[in-house]
Design a protein around this motif. Structure first.
Motif, mmCIF file in Angstrom:
data_model
loop_
_atom_site.group_PDB
_atom_site.id
_atom_site.type_symbol
_atom_site.label_atom_id
_atom_site.label_comp_id
_atom_site.label_asym_id
_atom_site.label_seq_id
_atom_site.Cartn_x
_atom_site.Cartn_y
_atom_site.Cartn_z
ATOM 1 N N UNK A 266 0.737 -0.926 0.100
ATOM 2 C CA UNK A 266 0.087 0.070 0.472
ATOM 3 C C UNK A 266 1.031 1.333 -0.295
ATOM 4 N N UNK A 267 0.745 1.901 -1.353
ATOM 5 C CA UNK A 267 1.579 3.126 -1.034
ATOM 6 C C UNK A 267 0.799 4.804 -0.648
ATOM 7 N N UNK A 268 1.728 4.919 0.702
ATOM 8 C CA UNK A 268 0.750 5.562 1.036
ATOM 9 C C UNK A 268 0.523 7.181 0.478
ATOM 10 N N UNK A 269 1.226 7.932 0.079
ATOM 11 C CA UNK A 269 0.307 8.905 -0.889
ATOM 12 C C UNK A 269 0.083 9.172 -1.722
ATOM 13 N N UNK A 270 -0.769 7.598 -1.947
ATOM 14 C CA UNK A 270 -1.328 8.063 -3.085
ATOM 15 C C UNK A 270 -3.020 7.013 -2.111
ATOM 16 N N UNK A 271 -2.559 5.845 -1.726
ATOM 17 C CA UNK A 271 -3.867 4.532 -0.813
ATOM 18 C C UNK A 271 -3.754 3.467 -1.871
ATOM 19 N N UNK A 272 -2.985 3.361 -2.931
ATOM 20 C CA UNK A 272 -2.438 3.096 -4.171
ATOM 21 C C UNK A 272 -2.106 1.818 -3.623
ATOM 22 N N UNK A 273 -3.267 0.881 -3.657
ATOM 23 C CA UNK A 273 -2.425 -1.283 -3.309
ATOM 24 C C UNK A 273 -2.437 -1.632 -4.170
ATOM 25 N N UNK A 274 -1.083 -3.178 -4.572
ATOM 26 C CA UNK A 274 -0.582 -3.239 -5.569
ATOM 27 C C UNK A 274 0.093 -4.312 -5.343
ATOM 28 N N UNK A 275 0.102 -5.851 -5.838
ATOM 29 C CA UNK A 275 0.446 -7.496 -5.986
ATOM 30 C C UNK A 275 2.048 -7.677 -5.980
ATOM 31 N N UNK A 276 2.355 -7.413 -4.870
ATOM 32 C CA UNK A 276 3.923 -7.413 -4.229
ATOM 33 C C UNK A 276 4.512 -9.361 -4.966
ATOM 34 N N UNK A 277 5.536 -9.267 -6.083
ATOM 35 C CA UNK A 277 5.863 -10.391 -6.820
ATOM 36 C C UNK A 277 6.845 -10.821 -6.219
ATOM 37 N N UNK A 278 6.064 -12.268 -5.372
ATOM 38 C CA UNK A 278 7.053 -12.990 -4.823
ATOM 39 C C UNK A 278 7.192 -13.795 -5.443
ATOM 40 N N UNK A 279 7.310 -13.941 -6.681
ATOM 41 C CA UNK A 279 7.507 -15.203 -7.760
ATOM 42 C C UNK A 279 6.872 -16.195 -7.316
ATOM 43 N N UNK A 280 7.443 -17.437 -7.598
ATOM 44 C CA UNK A 280 5.972 -18.428 -7.583
ATOM 45 C C UNK A 280 6.020 -19.222 -5.683
#
Length: 502
Positions: A266-280
Motif C-alpha cells: 500500500x503506497x501511502x501518498x496515494x493509498x494505491x494497493x498493488x500485488x507484491x511479486x513473490x515469484x512462485x
C-alpha cells in the motif's frame, strides 16, 4: 500435552484454511464507506464534524439564545453483539459542561442507560426506566477519558479507563431479551456553548459470531496508523476481507501486508494497493519482515500443501524470485540482525517450539538459541544487535523476555497478569511495542478476534502504557511495524464489515 495439541491445531488449521480469505486489494476510497460512524443525532444536534479517517470527531454547540441547555445523542442502530470504544474529553479545560458520555436506548423495553460522573468524579451508569436508578458498581474509575460499552448475548457491559491504563468494568446489566438498540455518545449543551467535545479514536466493532470457526472464517480488517506521541489512530484502509501483519518499508512510503496467501503493498501518498511479486511463492503467512537495511523482504511460505511445511525465503524489496533460507520445517520468520547476516525464527523440533538463528544467505546449519519446556516465540533483535527480545511461557503466563544475541542470560521483562506477545523495538532502541491478551486467553495461543491492547514500555524499564484499545490479536502486529522515524506504528484491527457481516 493438551496445550501442545491445541497449538498444533492452531498452526495446522491455519495452514489448511488461511488461503480461503477473500483477496483484499482495492482502493482506499471505495472501501472507506464500510464503516458508519453514526446513523443520526437525536435532540440538540449541535455541530458534529465527522473525520473520514476515524481519528478525531468534534462536537460543538451552536450559538443560541435558548435559556435552557439541550442534550444531543449521536447514535447507531444495532442488534446483537457489538463493542463501542471511544476517548471522550472536552477540548478546553473548563467547567462549561461536564455531562457527556455513552448512552444506550433499548427500544423494545423502553430502557435508557447513561454513563454519568458522580460527586467524586467516578464513573457510574444510570438506568432510566419506570424510575431512575444507578446500576451496581463493579469498579471505580475516577475522571476516565476512555469509555467502552459492549453487548455479549443479552448482557451490556460498561467499562472505562484513564488513557494509558487497562479498562475496568464499571457496571453490567442483563436485558430481558435481545432487541433493537440505539447506541452512541451524548452531550449536554449550555446557551452559547461552543466548547468542543472530542470523540477520539472512536471504533465500532461487530465481533465474531456465535458459530465462528477460527482459521476458516475471517472478519473484516482496518489497517491503522498510530501516532505514539499523540495517541491518534488513523484508518488508512478498510476492507471486508482479512489482512494481516503490516511492515513499513525503509523509505516510509509503503506498508506491506498479507492477505489470502499473497503479499501486498500500500503506497501511502496515494493509498494505491498493488500485488507484491513473490515469484512462485503464493502461499505466504503473516511472518514477513523487511531487513534493517530495507533492501530485502523475508517471507514464510508453505511448501507442497503439507501441514506445518513452512519455510523461510528472501527476495529483493521490489519483488522477484525468492531464495530459500531454511530447510527444516516448520520455520516461522521473526527477525533480521541489524547487519543483515542472520535471521531469527521460531521452529518446532521434537514437539517443542524454540527460537533459532540461521545465516541470511542460506548457508550453514541453524543455531538453537532457546531450549526449555516452554513456548518461545516472537524473537527480534535490538537495533544495536546486542540483545534479542522474545515472548515465552517459561514463567507461567506469556511474558516478554530478553536474552543476549547468543541466547545466554535470559531475563524476564514483563510481570503483570496479561499475556504478552511480539515485542517490537523502536528504531532508536528506546521503547518496546507489544500485543497484550487478557488473562483468560490460553498463554500458548495468540488467537484472532479478541479484545486486546497495544502496550508500550521503556526499554530501560518502567510501567507499560496502553497505547491502543482494540479488537484484534493474530495478525495485528505479528511482525515489526514501526515507521522508520519511530513516530508511528502500523497495525490491523478487526470487525465484521460490509458484505461479510453475519
Amino acid at each position: 500435552m493438551l496445550g501442545f495439541l491445541r497449538l498444533v491445531f492452531q498452526y495446522g488449521l491455519f495452514l489448511c484454511c488461511a488461503f480461503s480469505m477473500q483477496a483484499s486489494a482495492g482502493s482506499f476510497e471505495t472501501q472507506q464507506s464500510n464503516t458508519t460512524i453514526f446513523d443520526g443525532v437525536k435532540g440538540d444536534p449541535g455541530d458534529l464534524t465527522i473525520d473520514p479517517n476515524q481519528t478525531l470527531h468534534l462536537w460543538k454547540g451552536i450559538q443560541s439564545a435558548a435559556p435552557h441547555p439541550g442534550t444531543g445523542f449521536a447514535y447507531r442502530k444495532l442488534y446483537g453483539d457489538f463493542i463501542l470504544t471511544v476517548q471522550l474529553r472536552s477540548q478546553k479545560n473548563t467547567d462549561q459542561f461536564y455531562n457527556f458520555g455513552l448512552q444506550i436506548e433499548a427500544l423494545d423495553s423502553e430502557l435508557l442507560f447513561k454513563t454519568k460522573f458522580d460527586s467524586y468524579s467516578n464513573l457510574s451508569v444510570e438506568l432510566h426506566g419506570s424510575k431512575k436508578i444507578q446500576l451496581n458498581r463493579e469498579g471505580f474509575v475516577k475522571n476516565p477519558d476512555i469509555f467502552q460499552v459492549e453487548q455479549v448475548g443479552s448482557e451490556l457491559i460498561f467499562s472505562a479507563a484513564n488513557c494509558g491504563k487497562p479498562l475496568k468494568v464499571v457496571a453490567r446489566y442483563t436485558l430481558p431479551k435481545l432487541q433493537n438498540l440505539q447506541v452512541g455518545v451524548y452531550r449536554d449543551f449550555a446557551a452559547n456553548d461552543k466548547n468542543p467535545l472530542e470523540l477520539k479514536n472512536l471504533r465500532w466493532v461487530i465481533p465474531a459470531w456465535k458459530n465462528f470457526i477460527p482459521y476458516y472464517h475471517y472478519l473484516g480488517s482496518r489497517l491503522e496508523i498510530l501516532d505514539v506521541v499523540t495517541g491518534e489512530r488513523k484508518v488508512i484502509y478498510e476492507t471486508a476481507a482479512g489482512i494481516e501483519a503490516p511492515n513499513w518499508t525503509s523509505d516510509g512510503d509503503t506498508i506491506i501486508y498479507n492477505s489470502s496467501g499473497r503479499v501486498y503493498k500500500l503506497y501511502l501518498p496515494t493509498k494505491k494497493i498493488s500485488l507484491f511479486n513473490t515469484g512462485f511463492e503464493v502461499k505466504n503467512n503473516n511472518d514477513h519482515i523487511v531487513s534493517f537495511k530495507g533492501k530485502t523482504l523475508g517471507i514464510t511460505h508453505m511448501d507442497k500443501d503439507i501441514i506445518d511445511n513452512w519455510s523461510i525465503y528472501k527476495l529483493p524489496i521490489n519483488g522477484g524470485e525468492p531464495q530459500r533460507l531454511t530447510f527444516k520445517t516448520p520455520s516461522y520468520l521473526h527477525g533480521w540482525s541489524p547487519d543483515g547476516r542472520y535471521i531469527l525464527y521460531t521452529s518446532r523440533r521434537n514437539g517443542q517450539f524454540e527460537i533459532y538463528r540461521a545465516n541470511a544467505d542460506g548457508s550453514g546449519e541453524e543455531l538453537q538459541l532457546t531450549n526449555n519446556d516452554s513456548m518461545d516465540d516472537g524473537s527480534e533483535y535490538t537495533p544495536d544487535g546486542k540483545y534479542i527480545y522474545f515472548n515465552s511461557t517459561r514463567s507461567g503466563a506469556m511474558r516478554l523476555w530478553r536474552m543476549d544475541a547468543d541466547g545466554k542470560n535470559p531475563k524476564q521483562i514483563t510481570h503483570d497478569n496479561f499475556n504478552d506477545w511480539f515485542p517490537h523495538i523502536s528504531p532508536d532502541g528506546k521503547h518496546i511495542l507489544f500485543l497484550s491478551y487478557l488473562p483468560d486467553v490460553d498463554p500458548i495461543l495468540h488467537p484472532y478476534y479478541k479484545q486486546v491492547y497495544l502496550r508500550m514500555l521503556p526499554i530501560g524499564g518502567g510501567e507499560a502504557k496502553v497505547v491502543a484499545y482494540l479488537y484484534g490479536g493474530q495478525g495485528t502486529i505479528n511482525v515489526p511495524s514501526w515507521s522508520p522515524d519511530g513516530r508511528y506504528v502500523a497495525f490491523v484491527s478487526n470487525s465484521q464489515l460490509g458484505a461479510e457481516k453475519h
